[in-house]
Design a protein around this motif. Structure first.
Motif, PDB file in Angstrom:
ATOM      1  N   ASN A   1     -38.875  44.790  66.702  1.00 45.72           N
ATOM      2  CA  ASN A   1     -38.569  43.374  66.512  1.00 45.72           C
ATOM      3  C   ASN A   1     -37.064  43.105  66.477  1.00 45.72           C
ATOM      4  N   THR A   2     -36.720  41.852  66.583  1.00 45.25           N
ATOM      5  CA  THR A   2     -35.317  41.440  66.693  1.00 45.25           C
ATOM      6  C   THR A   2     -34.514  41.800  65.449  1.00 45.25           C
ATOM      7  N   LEU A   3     -35.090  41.597  64.278  1.00 42.14           N
ATOM      8  CA  LEU A   3     -34.374  41.902  63.039  1.00 42.14           C
ATOM      9  C   LEU A   3     -34.025  43.385  62.953  1.00 42.14           C
ATOM     10  N   LEU A   4     -34.943  44.232  63.359  1.00 42.13           N
ATOM     11  CA  LEU A   4     -34.675  45.674  63.336  1.00 42.13           C
ATOM     12  C   LEU A   4     -33.590  46.037  64.346  1.00 42.13           C
ATOM     13  N   ARG A   5     -33.598  45.416  65.505  1.00 43.02           N
ATOM     14  CA  ARG A   5     -32.550  45.679  66.503  1.00 43.02           C
ATOM     15  C   ARG A   5     -31.172  45.289  65.957  1.00 43.02           C
ATOM     16  N   ILE A   6     -31.078  44.137  65.307  1.00 44.23           N
ATOM     17  CA  ILE A   6     -29.815  43.693  64.720  1.00 44.23           C
ATOM     18  C   ILE A   6     -29.373  44.675  63.645  1.00 44.23           C
ATOM     19  N   ALA A   7     -30.320  45.103  62.805  1.00 39.66           N
ATOM     20  CA  ALA A   7     -30.005  46.061  61.749  1.00 39.66           C
ATOM     21  C   ALA A   7     -29.486  47.371  62.339  1.00 39.66           C
ATOM     22  N   LEU A   8     -30.115  47.853  63.396  1.00 41.16           N
ATOM     23  CA  LEU A   8     -29.681  49.108  63.996  1.00 41.16           C
ATOM     24  C   LEU A   8     -28.305  48.976  64.644  1.00 41.16           C
TER      25      LEU A   8
END
Length: 68
Positions: free
Chosen positions: A2-9
């Protein structure tokens, strides 16, 4: 993913690069870009990187979908 996980990574990678620069060259890129370690923008970036690291830990506890 998901997008939130991509931003976090992405933020975790930025933090890792910054720590690598600090370790190898004693150069804090975040502080240099945002006006020093005590600048409010630097502190926000440091906080976001820290929160992102904690959120990224959840990837260890998320079951993977097996593709066949």
């Amino acid at each position: 993913m998901n997008t939130l996980l991509r931003i976090a990574l992405v933020l975790v990678i930025i933090g890792a690069i910054n720590w690598g620069l600090v370790g190898f060259f004693q150069f804090d890129l975040v502080a240099a870009v945002f006006g020093g370690q005590d600048a409010i923008l630097s502190r926000i970036v440091y906080a976001l990187v820290g929160i992102s690291g904690l959120y990224a830990i959840t990837t260890f506890f998320t079951p993977e979908k097996v593709k066949m």
